[in-house]
Design a protein around this motif. Structure first.
Motif, short mmCIF file in Angstrom:
data_model
loop_
_atom_site.label_atom_id
_atom_site.label_comp_id
_atom_site.label_asym_id
_atom_site.label_seq_id
_atom_site.Cartn_x
_atom_site.Cartn_y
_atom_site.Cartn_z
N ARG A 189 0.85 -1.19 0.00
CA ARG A 189 0.00 0.00 0.00
C ARG A 189 0.88 1.24 0.00
O ARG A 189 1.89 1.31 0.71
CB ARG A 189 -0.91 -0.01 1.22
N GLY A 190 0.51 2.22 -0.81
CA GLY A 190 1.34 3.40 -0.99
C GLY A 190 2.26 3.29 -2.19
O GLY A 190 2.86 4.27 -2.61
N GLY A 191 2.36 2.08 -2.74
CA GLY A 191 3.19 1.87 -3.92
C GLY A 191 2.38 2.04 -5.19
O GLY A 191 1.50 2.89 -5.27
N VAL A 192 2.65 1.19 -6.18
CA VAL A 192 1.98 1.33 -7.47
C VAL A 192 1.14 0.09 -7.82
O VAL A 192 0.80 -0.14 -8.97
CB VAL A 192 3.00 1.59 -8.61
N GLY A 193 0.79 -0.70 -6.80
CA GLY A 193 0.04 -1.92 -7.05
C GLY A 193 -1.32 -1.70 -7.69
O GLY A 193 -1.80 -2.55 -8.43
N PHE A 194 -1.95 -0.55 -7.40
CA PHE A 194 -3.27 -0.27 -7.95
C PHE A 194 -3.20 0.22 -9.39
O PHE A 194 -4.23 0.29 -10.09
CB PHE A 194 -3.98 0.80 -7.11
N ALA A 195 -2.01 0.57 -9.86
CA ALA A 195 -1.83 1.12 -11.20
C ALA A 195 -1.37 0.01 -12.16
O ALA A 195 -0.74 -0.96 -11.74
CB ALA A 195 -0.80 2.25 -11.18
N LYS A 196 -1.69 0.18 -13.42
CA LYS A 196 -1.27 -0.82 -14.42
C LYS A 196 0.03 -0.34 -15.04
O LYS A 196 0.07 0.20 -16.15
CB LYS A 196 -2.37 -0.99 -15.47
N VAL A 197 1.09 -0.51 -14.28
CA VAL A 197 2.41 -0.06 -14.70
C VAL A 197 3.27 -1.26 -15.03
O VAL A 197 3.14 -2.34 -14.46
CB VAL A 197 3.09 0.81 -13.61
N SER A 198 4.19 -1.06 -15.98
CA SER A 198 4.97 -2.17 -16.50
C SER A 198 5.80 -2.86 -15.41
O SER A 198 5.93 -4.09 -15.42
CB SER A 198 5.89 -1.67 -17.62
N GLY A 199 6.33 -2.08 -14.49
CA GLY A 199 7.20 -2.64 -13.46
C GLY A 199 6.52 -3.67 -12.57
O GLY A 199 7.18 -4.57 -12.04
N ASN A 200 5.21 -3.54 -12.38
CA ASN A 200 4.49 -4.53 -11.58
C ASN A 200 4.64 -5.93 -12.17
O ASN A 200 4.75 -6.92 -11.45
CB ASN A 200 3.01 -4.18 -11.50
N TYR A 201 4.62 -5.99 -13.48
CA TYR A 201 4.67 -7.28 -14.15
C TYR A 201 6.10 -7.82 -14.19
O TYR A 201 6.31 -9.04 -14.06
CB TYR A 201 4.05 -7.15 -15.55
N ALA A 202 7.07 -6.93 -14.33
CA ALA A 202 8.47 -7.36 -14.25
C ALA A 202 8.76 -7.97 -12.88
O ALA A 202 9.45 -8.99 -12.77
CB ALA A 202 9.40 -6.18 -14.52
N ALA A 203 8.20 -7.36 -11.83
CA ALA A 203 8.44 -7.84 -10.46
C ALA A 203 7.80 -9.20 -10.20
O ALA A 203 8.17 -9.89 -9.25
CB ALA A 203 7.92 -6.81 -9.46
N SER A 204 6.83 -9.57 -11.04
CA SER A 204 6.11 -10.82 -10.82
C SER A 204 6.72 -12.02 -11.53
O SER A 204 6.37 -13.17 -11.25
CB SER A 204 4.65 -10.67 -11.29
N LEU A 205 7.66 -11.78 -12.44
CA LEU A 205 8.11 -12.84 -13.34
C LEU A 205 8.87 -13.96 -12.63
O LEU A 205 8.73 -15.13 -12.99
CB LEU A 205 8.98 -12.24 -14.45
N LEU A 206 9.70 -13.62 -11.65
CA LEU A 206 10.48 -14.65 -10.97
C LEU A 206 9.56 -15.61 -10.21
O LEU A 206 9.75 -16.83 -10.26
CB LEU A 206 11.49 -14.01 -10.02
N ALA A 207 8.56 -15.06 -9.53
CA ALA A 207 7.61 -15.91 -8.82
C ALA A 207 6.79 -16.74 -9.79
O ALA A 207 6.48 -17.91 -9.52
CB ALA A 207 6.69 -15.06 -7.95
N GLN A 208 6.44 -16.16 -10.94
CA GLN A 208 5.69 -16.91 -11.95
C GLN A 208 6.52 -18.07 -12.48
O GLN A 208 6.01 -19.19 -12.66
CB GLN A 208 5.29 -15.98 -13.09
N LYS A 209 7.80 -17.82 -12.71
CA LYS A 209 8.69 -18.88 -13.18
C LYS A 209 8.79 -20.00 -12.15
O LYS A 209 8.74 -21.19 -12.48
CB LYS A 209 10.08 -18.29 -13.46
N LYS A 210 8.92 -19.61 -10.90
CA LYS A 210 8.99 -20.58 -9.80
C LYS A 210 7.72 -21.44 -9.76
O LYS A 210 7.78 -22.67 -9.65
CB LYS A 210 9.17 -19.83 -8.47
N ALA A 211 6.56 -20.80 -9.86
CA ALA A 211 5.30 -21.52 -9.83
C ALA A 211 5.21 -22.50 -11.00
O ALA A 211 4.79 -23.66 -10.83
CB ALA A 211 4.13 -20.55 -9.86
#
Length: 355
Positions: A189-211
């Motif tokens: 909260r206070g970050g950019v999680g509510f926004a559709k910004v490219s960096g949110n998806y970059a930050a998710s890739l490692l966890a997605q790969k792990k899954a």
């Protein structure tokens, strides 16, 4: 303030592929929309041009400091008409994302009109096969060539189009599997999680790969502070059917306010379901699945509309939901929402724009 839209015709049009064989996001139409922002003229030079590579300086600020936002929506074919589903909401959310990244907001009316003209020009690219659509990707990024940490002074706004097949091949729903991430976090909260910004998806890739390596298709994120409360799936919001009621995590500043999420809530209420938005503790979810209170789980987003979840891995333990079958509520809402999107059923909400 409206802009004059220029159209540059292509010398040669592309061959249109069999959409059923196209991998998502790999084929693009003949034209694209482009617009540029400068401090002197604001957003100007609105044009529809042949699809082409962008010219960009190696020092463009988006590359180095991440000022980049995007949206995703679809166009559907019904007879000779093109249907759009709540496109105004996408451009409204885009402006919220732009504001959060200190980027200049677009004129939503101009953006909608530009999209309409682009779609009219690309009418033959909208597929009419079962479950098929034309994916629409508006995006804005900083292009000022300057290696300094401050908002860029110049930006590009583009819209590109891509024909896509049905997420499930046609309209057959198939349950997916989800891995609940314990180590990494998506946003706070206070970050950019509510926004559709490219960096949110970059930050998710490692966890997605792990899954994926563990045999799961999607990641379910917990909150970034306590890592106890359910937030969202990597590309979707999440819903639960608990005691016959529809429950979803409440928006808190770190969850994307999905347009499909919003539409499902409004549609479900219209159909008589009880809908609750609340904080959902992951341990309570385990207890409710184990005790039979949670009978269905599904994700909601533009790509799949509704993606039933048949298996969740929570803290290393697999939990099967509804015998890994599609639930009645999931199917009911999927059918009604897609029928509205494709024009097969009356739209009581005024969501659909017809071109």
């Amino acid at each position: 303030m409206s802009q004059t839209l220029q159209i540059e015709r292509a010398n040669e049009l592309k061959h249109k592929p069999d959409v059923s064989t196209v991998q998502f996001g790999t084929v693009f139409t003949d034209y694209m929309f482009t617009n540029r922002y400068t401090p002197e003229y604001g957003w100007s030079g609105a044009s529809i041009v042949p699809y082409q590579n962008l010219q960009l300086s190696p020092s463009a600020q988006a590359i180095h400091y991440g000022q980049s936002v995007f949206e995703g929506l679809k166009a559907y074919k019904q007879g000779d008409d093109i249907l759009l589903f709540r496109p105004d909401q996408n451009f409204k959310r885009m402006n919220e994302s732009l504001s959060r990244l200190s980027m200049p907001e677009i004129n939503e009316e101009n953006a909608l009109n530009a999209l309409y003209e682009l779609l009219k020009l690309e009418r033959d690219w909208v597929p009419d096969g079962e479950g098929q659509s034309l994916y629409i990707r508006p995006f804005v990024f900083a292009d000022e060539p300057f290696l300094g940490v401050r908002p860029s002074e110049t930006y590009q706004f583009n819209i590109i189009l891509s024909p896509v097949g049905g997420y499930y091949g046609a309209t057959q729903l198939n349950p997916t599997s989800i891995y609940v991430e314990d180590d990494f976090v998506r946003s706070v909260r206070g970050g950019v999680g509510f926004a559709k910004v490219s960096g949110n998806y970059a930050a998710s890739l490692l966890a997605q790969k792990k899954a994926n390596e563990l045999g799961y298709e999607q990641v379910l994120w917990l909150d970034g502070v306590e890592q106890k409360y359910v937030e969202e799936v990597g590309s979707m919001n999440i819903f639960f059917v608990r005691d016959g009621e529809l429950v979803t995590p409440q928006l808190n500043g770190s969850i994307l306010p999905g347009i499909t999420r919003k539409s499902i809530i409004e549609l479900a209420k219209y159909k008589g379901y009880t809908v609750k938005e609340e904080k959902i503790h992951i341990d309570d979810l385990v207890e409710d699945i184990h005790g039979g209170r949670v009978t269905e789980v599904f994700g909601a987003g533009t790509a799949a509309v509704i993606a039933p979840v048949g298996k969740l891995n929570i803290h290393g333990v697999d939990y099967i939901v509804n015998d890994n079958q599609v639930g009645e509520v999931s199917l009911d809402l999927f059918n009604d929402l897609t029928d509205i999107q494709y024009g097969r059923k009356e739209d009581p909400f005024g969501w659909v724009v017809r071109l």
